[in-house]
Design an enzyme around this catalytic site. Sequence first.
Site, PDB file in Angstrom:
ATOM      1  N   GLU B 257      34.979  44.258  40.275  1.00  0.00           N
ATOM      2  CA  GLU B 257      35.349  42.980  40.850  1.00  0.00           C
ATOM      3  C   GLU B 257      36.773  42.773  40.380  1.00  0.00           C
ATOM      4  OE1 GLU B 257      35.850  39.010  40.401  1.00  0.00           O
ATOM      5  OE2 GLU B 257      33.772  39.019  39.668  1.00  0.00           O
ATOM      6  N   CYS B 294      38.058  34.053  39.414  1.00  0.00           N
ATOM      7  CA  CYS B 294      38.219  35.065  40.472  1.00  0.00           C
ATOM      8  C   CYS B 294      38.165  34.397  41.836  1.00  0.00           C
ATOM      9  CB  CYS B 294      37.150  36.135  40.407  1.00  0.00           C
ATOM     10  SG  CYS B 294      35.937  35.959  39.118  1.00  0.00           S
TER      11      CYS B 294
END
Lengths: 505, 505
Positions: B257, B294
């Site tokens: 990620e 994120c």
Amino acid sequence: MALQPILIAGQWLPANAASTFHAQNPATGEKFSEEYPVSTWADCDAALSAAVEAAAVLRAAPPVQLAKFLTRYAERIEARKLELVEIANAETALAKAPRLADVELPRTTDQLRQAAAAVLDGAWALPTIDAKLNIRSVLAPIGPVLAIGPNNFPFAFNGVAGGDFAAAIAAGNPVIAKAHPCHPRTTQLMAEEALAAVTETGLPPATVQMIYRTSRDDGLRVVADKRLGAVGFTGSREAGMKLKAAADAVGKPVYLEMSSINPVLILPGALAERGEKIADEFGTSCLMACGQFCTSPGLVIVLAGVDADKFIVGVKAKLEGTAAATLLSSGVARSLATGVQTLITAGAELVTGGMPLAGNRFANTLLRVSGERFLASSEQLQTEVFGNASLIVTARDEREIQQVISRLEGNLTGSIYSDSTGADDVLYEKLAPSLRQRVGRLLNDKMPTGVAVTAAMNHGGPFPATGHPGFTAVGFPAAMRRFTMLQCYDNVRPHRLPPALRDRT
Amino acid sequence: MALQPILIAGQWLPANAASTFHAQNPATGEKFSEEYPVSTWADCDAALSAAVEAAAVLRAAPPVQLAKFLTRYAERIEARKLELVEIANAETALAKAPRLADVELPRTTDQLRQAAAAVLDGAWALPTIDAKLNIRSVLAPIGPVLAIGPNNFPFAFNGVAGGDFAAAIAAGNPVIAKAHPCHPRTTQLMAEEALAAVTETGLPPATVQMIYRTSRDDGLRVVADKRLGAVGFTGSREAGMKLKAAADAVGKPVYLEMSSINPVLILPGALAERGEKIADEFGTSCLMACGQFCTSPGLVIVLAGVDADKFIVGVKAKLEGTAAATLLSSGVARSLATGVQTLITAGAELVTGGMPLAGNRFANTLLRVSGERFLASSEQLQTEVFGNASLIVTARDEREIQQVISRLEGNLTGSIYSDSTGADDVLYEKLAPSLRQRVGRLLNDKMPTGVAVTAAMNHGGPFPATGHPGFTAVGFPAAMRRFTMLQCYDNVRPHRLPPALRDRT
């Protein structure tokens, strides 16, 4: 004869050819008269652009329409069966029966129908609804799929009709198929039927496109192109690794079915109990399609001793008593000879065969090597020798068997034969877990060459058998999930949700 | 103070340290007194070997035992909450409330409990039985997982306690956790509780291991090591791409990620109807955790005009009216400054902020750029600027919005705001499909910063947000499937089948 056309955006068009090629009848060595183009980038570019447009339409296509296409295509293949079998036989030298007409073609249409059933069922997409938080997710089409088929299954793994094709379409993606240059005419005929089925069922014209060949660089450029969603490939490790590198560099999902020697472990009790029978089974499995299966048993592991020697004698007799069949191409014959030489150089001893024969054939070949030698050159001795050749490893003791297994690379399958009275059970328990982690499909008392098309199948396995151990190339619906992305909807207004994610009213 | 030990095979051992490091309090700039080792290969090697042994035991561990461990670990984290929050706050400058104590820690223990529930349920492994052909398959543990956590979630994404950890363990794999060097003490405390829970529940000692740091080369060597099953990583694109290359070369599953700017598209009707409200929402979302999520909204796309200008004024006021928070580290502060400069160099114009402040802080920053300029430098203008800075793109017309969307790289999320009367609906239909394919989670009328832990979540997306668009890092059971391989059993004798694949009697 005019250059054969390629299928772009629903039309058979003249290619922008960089060069041309002819296919060859492997049995006679004669070149076929048809001339096929090696496409330039312009053809690839046109296919990609058309595929993107088709993808947008297909994403919204109702499941019933996709299913109808898959079914109609299967029917059309069946209607043209005689011609397809005739031509595939001429292009590959694979037998009409048992094989092309009665096994592979029915398998191909069955796959298309199973794909159709999976589309209609819909559960494959794992729709998940959290109504309380109003968050929903589903597997959705990933975009245009490049399907590259191998030489050894002109129907069932063909880029324009086989497993990857069916899975990609069923998941809602257009396919750009690359024909295998050994059977371009078979591929062309199938593409004709695919296009007819596309037209009949009203799918976008570029749902199915087909080119014959490209330069290696253009092939890798297609893989890396942003317009492409994913790649499905069945073929050699060498080609697969190049595609993988190109795809990995841009984070593109690539599903490879590359190479596998499919170890068969015969435990001492089984060898003593029914060594002769297993030798016969093994010989039959080795020679099936002249060993040109991804699941051909290329490596047998036994405990050295009298029973092992008898087993080897039995296999030798079987191989020597069977006529060597014609290989798929002169390329296969050449690399088979090279592969056998690699094994010999690495320390294997020839039991029988080992030499080329007239007419694209190679003598049925058996090699043997001690466990000790295997361990000393385990990488070279795991070279996949595609064709009618297998290697038997005779290990000194159980510990050495364990060591041999621990050196095995990832494989599609691994078989273990054990005796019927339980005498092998302790050893089985000791060895099976290690083999289990190294293979996609674990078999008992059975050779690996049959790959049933069922939801429970795994035609996959750890690297280098494939590029990812979580996916299968055969079996619906699992095979479809390769050509999808996970799409989540968070607080999205109800009328904008895909049907599968709406509240049931 | 003695060098802090690492956790190997159930014991806190002195590291084979190549060098050492101290963590730093980002709010005060002071170094903490604890000295931590940068491990050499010997430590990595020991962890890998111990993990392989643990993996063999865990594969056969009953689900109830894994679930018990996950639950006990959650309870132990809760019991040590005060100390954990105190230390995480000192190491990260993240607020105790609202955040560490009342949001992130409960989320972490909730994740562990959701993982436990998924293990007990068992459906996650997709067991598939074809009784007629006697072929069965199931997702099975892949082997030792290297979990590398990021700087921004000391609890919920920590390698030794977070989402990847919970998913890997729940799927039956041991974890080798790499601590983030910004919060080693937090990680150490959690590892202590993990080990205690391992011992209490009788799992193999090496089920959870933890090292603080390695050289870059040793890290890549661990990734490529045959003993390792898979990698879970959350962090920068630069580090992620290096890990990916090392893993890809050997066909190792790696789940990354990496980076995401989370585009927010505000359609004209919504801007006219409630621009002020959205400006407030956007400002709040931007500054949440000082933009160090994120899913922080780094890019907003609006139609140029009076409403857009008003919107920008509103956001500017919000950012200027809120004190800039302390960033996670001096490294984050530096790369934030560099990132903002990259955007400016590429043509963005500073609306507010743009300069470093005392105490590891950076002025809340807003930039703007025309659609035309964005299209001219779309790659640089999609640089992820991790921290409290966002860019607004003002597009000339609908066509330009469409072009901007078509240039977007893969992202974790994409939001679309539309008006409540349906005036934006036609435009929504035109733009949403293109954005949909570029993001893992599509939102309506909502900023992306909340990531609920639910089965329906997708915390994933197309490259370069992650390395594969089919998987999510958050949400059970889907997140578990990353750390598995597909295992098929063909004709395997009934007593040798895993329990989930036996015939029901």
